[in-house]
Design a protein around this motif. Structure first.
Motif, short mmCIF file in Angstrom:
data_model
loop_
_atom_site.label_atom_id
_atom_site.label_comp_id
_atom_site.label_asym_id
_atom_site.label_seq_id
_atom_site.Cartn_x
_atom_site.Cartn_y
_atom_site.Cartn_z
N GLN A 173 0.83 -1.21 0.00
CA GLN A 173 0.00 0.00 0.00
C GLN A 173 0.86 1.26 0.00
OE1 GLN A 173 -3.24 0.21 -0.57
NE2 GLN A 173 -3.34 -2.02 -0.72
N ALA A 174 2.01 1.22 0.67
CA ALA A 174 2.91 2.38 0.67
C ALA A 174 3.43 2.66 -0.74
CB ALA A 174 4.07 2.15 1.64
N LEU A 175 3.78 1.61 -1.46
CA LEU A 175 4.25 1.79 -2.83
C LEU A 175 3.12 2.25 -3.75
CD1 LEU A 175 6.77 -1.17 -3.17
CD2 LEU A 175 7.28 1.28 -3.03
N ALA A 176 1.92 1.80 -3.48
CA ALA A 176 0.77 2.28 -4.25
C ALA A 176 0.60 3.78 -4.05
CB ALA A 176 -0.50 1.54 -3.84
N ARG A 177 0.72 4.25 -2.81
CA ARG A 177 0.60 5.70 -2.53
C ARG A 177 1.74 6.47 -3.20
NH1 ARG A 177 -2.96 3.00 -0.53
NH2 ARG A 177 -3.49 3.17 -2.72
N GLN A 178 2.95 5.87 -3.26
CA GLN A 178 4.08 6.52 -3.93
C GLN A 178 3.78 6.70 -5.41
OE1 GLN A 178 7.58 4.15 -3.13
NE2 GLN A 178 8.18 5.47 -1.44
N LEU A 179 3.18 5.69 -6.03
CA LEU A 179 2.83 5.81 -7.44
C LEU A 179 1.80 6.91 -7.64
CD1 LEU A 179 3.07 4.89 -10.37
CD2 LEU A 179 1.23 3.24 -9.88
N GLU A 180 0.80 6.94 -6.78
CA GLU A 180 -0.23 7.98 -6.88
C GLU A 180 0.39 9.37 -6.74
OE1 GLU A 180 -2.92 6.77 -3.82
OE2 GLU A 180 -3.74 5.13 -5.02
N ALA A 181 1.35 9.52 -5.83
CA ALA A 181 2.03 10.80 -5.65
C ALA A 181 2.85 11.15 -6.90
CB ALA A 181 2.92 10.77 -4.41
N ALA A 182 3.55 10.17 -7.45
CA ALA A 182 4.39 10.42 -8.63
C ALA A 182 3.54 10.81 -9.83
CB ALA A 182 5.23 9.18 -8.94
N THR A 183 2.40 10.15 -10.02
CA THR A 183 1.55 10.53 -11.15
C THR A 183 0.91 11.90 -10.92
OG1 THR A 183 -0.35 9.27 -10.30
CG2 THR A 183 1.10 8.15 -11.91
N GLY A 184 0.63 12.21 -9.67
CA GLY A 184 0.12 13.55 -9.35
C GLY A 184 1.14 14.63 -9.67
N GLU A 185 2.40 14.37 -9.36
CA GLU A 185 3.47 15.32 -9.69
C GLU A 185 3.64 15.44 -11.20
OE1 GLU A 185 7.01 14.18 -7.54
OE2 GLU A 185 5.92 14.17 -5.64
#
Length: 148
Positions: free
Chosen positions: A100-112
């Motif tokens: 789940q932490a890596l999923a949130r990292q992906l969401e943050a990266a795509t947001g950026e």
């Protein structure tokens, strides 16, 4: 003759149901989402690397699409592994916190990436690191949580 044809049609229908993934199952839904994510990411990377002509508005639309897709697959991972047909390793279910932490990292990266893609004029040197961050995040998760 009618019975013979009916049996042949029935056999074909039954065989076509074997070996495939139900597109409505959690596995089928997340596979479809990941496929769309891959296609979108490849298009964005292709524009930045010269394989495709760069189109700023299309790039920006792709970034928004990728960001929306990046929030979707996680809800299709049930608490218990549902199939051996999955490319996900058992670590997905054993180490949910890290997954789940890596999923949130992906969401943050795509947001950026979305933020970077809105700055005009479009500048490949500014967009490339944002795309690279998305790709690196995907790769990092795959190393642990995906059977290659």
């Amino acid at each position: 003759m009618f019975i013979r044809r009916s049996l042949l049609v029935l056999a074909c229908v039954m065989l076509s149901a074997c070996g495939g993934v139900d597109p409505h199952s959690p596995l089928g839904q997340r596979k479809a989402i990941f496929k769309h994510m891959l296609n979108t990411s490849e298009e964005l990377g292709g524009m930045l690397r010269g394989r495709l002509a760069f189109d700023g508005p299309r790039f920006s639309e792709g970034a928004v699409k990728l960001d929306a897709l990046a929030h979707e697959p996680w809800k299709h991972f049930p608490e218990v592994k549902e199939s051996d047909q999955t490319s996900a390793t058992d670590e997905v279910w054993k180490n949910q916190a890290r997954f789940q932490a890596l999923a949130r990292q992906l969401e943050a990266a795509t947001g950026e990436l979305v933020v970077a893609s809105r700055v005009q004029p479009y500048d490949i040197s500014r967009l490339s690191p944002a795309v690279q961050q998305v790709e690196d995040t995907c790769s990092g998760c795959h190393k642990v949580f995906r059977n290659h």
